[in-house]
Design a protein around this motif. Structure first.
Motif, PDB file in Angstrom:
ATOM      1  N   SER A   1       0.846  -1.181   0.000  1.00  0.00           N
ATOM      2  CA  SER A   1       0.000   0.000   0.000  1.00  0.00           C
ATOM      3  C   SER A   1       0.893   1.248   0.000  1.00  0.00           C
ATOM      4  O   SER A   1       1.838   1.320   0.776  1.00  0.00           O
ATOM      5  CB  SER A   1      -0.872  -0.051   1.256  1.00  0.00           C
ATOM      6  OG  SER A   1      -1.515   1.166   1.443  1.00  0.00           O
ATOM      7  N   GLY A   2       0.616   2.192  -0.894  1.00  0.00           N
ATOM      8  CA  GLY A   2       1.425   3.396  -0.966  1.00  0.00           C
ATOM      9  C   GLY A   2       2.687   3.256  -1.795  1.00  0.00           C
ATOM     10  O   GLY A   2       3.531   4.144  -1.795  1.00  0.00           O
TER      11      GLY A   2
ATOM     12  N   GLY B   1       2.958   3.208  -5.039  1.00  0.00           N
ATOM     13  CA  GLY B   1       2.952   3.930  -6.309  1.00  0.00           C
ATOM     14  C   GLY B   1       2.205   3.241  -7.437  1.00  0.00           C
ATOM     15  O   GLY B   1       2.324   3.626  -8.604  1.00  0.00           O
ATOM     16  N   LYS B   2       1.374   2.252  -7.111  1.00  0.00           N
ATOM     17  CA  LYS B   2       0.643   1.531  -8.151  1.00  0.00           C
ATOM     18  C   LYS B   2      -0.378   2.438  -8.841  1.00  0.00           C
ATOM     19  O   LYS B   2      -0.391   2.542 -10.068  1.00  0.00           O
ATOM     20  CB  LYS B   2      -0.070   0.311  -7.541  1.00  0.00           C
ATOM     21  CG  LYS B   2       0.874  -0.650  -6.822  1.00  0.00           C
ATOM     22  CD  LYS B   2       0.142  -1.841  -6.235  1.00  0.00           C
ATOM     23  CE  LYS B   2      -0.836  -1.502  -5.124  1.00  0.00           C
ATOM     24  NZ  LYS B   2      -0.228  -0.967  -3.909  1.00  0.00           N
ATOM     25  N   SER B   3      -1.201   3.090  -8.033  1.00  0.00           N
ATOM     26  CA  SER B   3      -2.221   3.967  -8.616  1.00  0.00           C
ATOM     27  C   SER B   3      -1.579   5.135  -9.348  1.00  0.00           C
ATOM     28  O   SER B   3      -2.037   5.535 -10.418  1.00  0.00           O
ATOM     29  CB  SER B   3      -3.160   4.504  -7.534  1.00  0.00           C
ATOM     30  OG  SER B   3      -3.811   3.449  -6.884  1.00  0.00           O
ATOM     31  N   VAL B   4      -0.517   5.675  -8.787  1.00  0.00           N
ATOM     32  CA  VAL B   4       0.150   6.814  -9.425  1.00  0.00           C
ATOM     33  C   VAL B   4       0.709   6.399 -10.790  1.00  0.00           C
ATOM     34  O   VAL B   4       0.613   7.138 -11.767  1.00  0.00           O
ATOM     35  CB  VAL B   4       1.250   7.398  -8.512  1.00  0.00           C
ATOM     36  CG1 VAL B   4       2.112   8.406  -9.261  1.00  0.00           C
ATOM     37  CG2 VAL B   4       0.624   8.042  -7.280  1.00  0.00           C
TER      38      VAL B   4
END
Ligand SMILES: Nc1ncnc2c1ncn2[C@@H]1O[C@H](COP(=O)(O)OP(=O)(O)OP(=O)(O)O)[C@@H](O)[C@H]1O
Ligand SMILES: Nc1ncnc2c1ncn2[C@@H]1O[C@H](COP(=O)(O)OP(=O)(O)OP(=O)(O)O)[C@@H](O)[C@H]1O
Ligand SMILES: [Mg+2]
Ligand SMILES: [Mg+2]
Lengths: 324, 339
Positions: free
Chosen positions: B50-51, B53-56
């Motif tokens: 979590s956090g 950088g996947k979504s980014v």
């Protein structure tokens, strides 16, 4: 038997879905749901999206008023026999929506410390506690304590919510999809934390999740809901190995395979759930059930006891009933 | 539908040394030197902390990040276009035309004040200049494609009038309406129960094969990743630390973080027992350590891990892992096969 720490008695919640007079429509979100929680026990709750899990949770923590039915804490009916304020301190909830219970204008430390302060702790004491809890949910207080809700990733925010609930030192925590936003490694940390706290403080959990592996791991008993009703409830081990309701069977069969050579080719349950405004007659699952027979379309199945502490609301269990 | 021919033998997506920084005090280095390719018709699953950088990373491919506060460096090509340089009309064509995205929460994609039919038709009109009649016909076709029951009636539904699973399908219909070459999926089934989840995954797999679409699928659920992906990548602290075929990663992960992530999976664990979580927390993204970002949490860390650059082990068929130990294990493994 010992008095259950928390129990639901014939809870019913209908939401208005428009219309007036005779045309008034209601969503039967929760329809006659009863269960008991023993002290220190964890009850997992699973079921299709929209089947009433979150509504049940909100009724349980008194954020919603039921149309009928009641909740008892330690044997006392909440409201008439136990004041709401005293109840709230004992029973906390972590919401599915991680933004819901965080004030956007408060830092994480202040959000967590808020509860204890309201309940009479000194500001310094509450702050110390908040820092300690942030640390325990795996967030460095120095790095994350001063941040606001929108400055965290989804998983980080959900852990703050867990810390916020713990800050009240409750006896029961209702966790609604509390770990679904977390990656497996952080999820494992949070589950370990919940299990440690259960051991240290004898906490009782209601644990709602779509992840059947997680529910299996943490729960002593599991309740399966379908369209506002309890389809099956029983010890986690027997419910997972010997499910007695066709919906539970379909749900378990829908778990992803984890074997690249044996991917799933067919969904075990087709179609969408029926409309809760006008649920099917008889057994609500009969419209999608491959095993439906004679009585299913017309008679509401009662909860048949299929094993010790294991109930299934399915006519298939009729003849095999052991104890009533 | 025939798979659209991609320009010569270019991959559909080519990302080279992508870094994304959010300005602020302190700045956040959300993505650091990420490089990968995606062929058309291929599904890449991304797992990770979590956090991390996947979504980014996905948002960068659609240029959805706040323009003024974000610094993007490196090269990102989708279907031969330089995505970082896209402006105005070309950018609008890219979003929803060449590439589109589906989310965990459909409310990020669906507008509450328009019906599902209106929203799909609007996209078709915008990207293809279709007449409203043609566009509405396409909307109906899309709802049927994602198997929404009584599709014709549902065209007139607002998002709130649908169940969660149906909304998720409507969002997929919207994303696929202009037959994108690239679909970016950010945890699209996390909020769904197992029975609906498997329906949606099977549907996505089928549509992806039919349309020959490239897909990048972010998920926390290893079982879900296995169901949909051809290849997997594992992200940690803004970097890809390992990639390989699904079978390679699931059965023989080489990076200690990938191993930890897989070990933390609950399947086979004895109920109620403590789980093997990777101890500690990821580093602050504004102050990444020298060398391997995972070293501070790694049980096998040694002095060599704290130096830059971290050596990369490469195996067969494009698989690799960024880890000193993987290079050694890899060497012994190869020796075992070919004495
Ligand atoms: N405030 C409300 N007004 C009207 N209907 C509601 C309201 N809250 C919930 N509902 C309806 O009640 C039913 C049960 O919803 P609930 O949120 O309890 O489901 P759930 O089991 O938690 O689903 P999910 O797994 O998607 O979170 C649904 O049909 C929902 O649309
Ligand atoms: N707009 C923003 N401004 C500042 N920081 C941001 C912004 N968006 C994301 N971040 C930070 O960038 C990092 C990467 O975020 P990202 O959303 O890509 O994580 P993720 O891998 O998708 O995590 P999760 O699994 O929790 O969704 C996180 O540390 C996050 O806090
Ligand atoms: Mg819910
Ligand atoms: Mg994300």
């Amino acid at each position: 038997m010992n008095t259950p720490i928390l129990s639901a008695h014939n809870l019913v919640k209908h939401f208005s879905a428009g219309g007036f007079g005779a045309k008034r429509k209601v969503v039967r979100a929760v329809d006659d749901v009863s269960f008991e929680l023993a002290r220190g026990e964890t009850l997992g709750v699973v079921g299709e999206s929209g089947c009433g899990k979150s509504t049940t949770a909100r009724l349980l923590v008194q954020l919603l008023t039921p149309n009928s039915g009641s909740v008892r804490f330690d044997g006392k009916v909440v409201g008439p026999e136990l004041p709401l304020k005293a109840f709230r301190r004992q029973v906390q909830m972590v919401f599915q929506d991680s933004f819901a219970s965080l004030n956007p204008r408060m830092t994480m430390i202040d959000s967590i410390a808020f509860g204890p302060t309201v309940h009479g702790a000194s500001a310094a004491e509450a702050r110390r506690k908040a820092q300690d809890l942030l640390d325990r949910v795996g967030l460095d207080p120095a790095r994350f304590g001063g941040r606001y809700a929108h400055e965290l990733s989804g998983g980080q925010r959900q852990r703050v919510n867990i810390a916020r609930a713990l800050a009240f030192d409750p006896q029961v925590i209702v966790l609604d999809e509390a770990v679904s936003a977390l990656d497996k490694s952080v999820e494992a940390q949070v589950l370990n934390l919940l299990m440690d706290l259960r051991r240290e403080r004898g906490l009782t959990y209601v644990f709602i999740s779509h992840d059947l592996n997680v529910v299996r791991h943490i729960s002593d008993r599991v309740m399966v809901m379908y369209l506002g009703e309890v389809a099956e409830i029983g010890p986690a081990s027997s419910l997972y190995t010997a499910p007695r309701h066709p919906y539970t069977k379909a749900l378990l069969a829908a778990m992803p395979s984890l074997d690249p050579d044996r991917r799933t080719h067919e969904a075990p349950l087709a179609g969408d759930p029926p409309n809760p405004i006008d649920p099917p007659s008889g057994c609500r699952f009969h419209t999608r059930c491959a095993q439906a027979f004679g009585p299913c379309a017309t008679q509401v199945p009662s909860q048949f006891a299929v094993a010790k502490g294991h109930l299934a609301a399915c006519h298939l269990n009729r003849s095999e009933e052991t104890v009533a | 539908m025939t798979p659209s021919a991609t320009k010569s033998d270019h991959p559909l997506v080519s990302v080279r040394d992508l870094s994304v920084r959010f300005d602020g005090t302190p700045p956040v280095h959300a993505v650091n030197n990420v490089s990968f390719d995606l062929a058309s018709g291929e599904v890449l699953g991304i797992l990770g902390e979590s956090g991390s950088g996947k979504s980014v990373t996905l948002k960068t491919l659609l240029r959805l990040l706040p323009e003024r506060r974000t610094t993007i460096t490196g090269a990102v090509e989708v279907d031969g276009e330089d995505v970082i340089a896209l402006q105005g009309r070309a950018l609008a064509d890219h979003r929803g035309g060449v590439a589109s995205m589906i989310f965990q929460d459909p409310s990020l994609a669906l507008d509450p004040v328009y019906t599902i039919g209106q929203q799909i038709a609007e996209t078709v009109i915008r990207h293809e200049g279709a007449t409203s009649r043609v566009a509405m016909a396409r909307a109906l076709e899309m709802l049927e494609l994602v198997r929404i029951p009584s599709a014709k009636r549902r065209l007139g539904n607002y998002p709130h009038e649908m169940s969660g699973g149906m909304r998720q399908r409507a969002m997929i219909a919207l994303a696929l309406a202009c037959r994108p070459k690239l679909l970016l999926a950010d945890e699209p089934t996390t909020a769904l129960d197992a029975t609906v989840q498997i329906q949606i995954l099977l549907l996505l797999r089928e549509l992806q094969q039919e349309m020959g679409m490239g897909v990048i699928f972010v998920t926390h659920d290893i079982g879900v990743a296995v169901e949909v992906s051809d290849r997997l990548a594992v992200m940690y602290a803004g970097s890809f630390v390992e990639t390989g075929s699904v079978a390679d990663i699931i059965r023989d992960a080489r990076h200690p973080y990938s191993k930890g992530l897989l070990a933390a999976n609950l399947v086979g664990a004895v109920p109620g027992t403590r789980l093997d979580a990777v101890p500690g927390a990821p580093p602050a993204l504004n102050a990444l350590p020298e060398g391997c970002a995972f070293a501070p949490r790694c049980a096998h860390a040694e002095d060599l891990c704290l130096t830059t650059p971290v050596p990369v082990w490469s195996g067969a068929a494009g698989r690799w892992a960024r880890c000193v130990h993987a290079t050694r294990e890899g060497a012994t493994a190869v020796n075992k096969v070919a004495p």
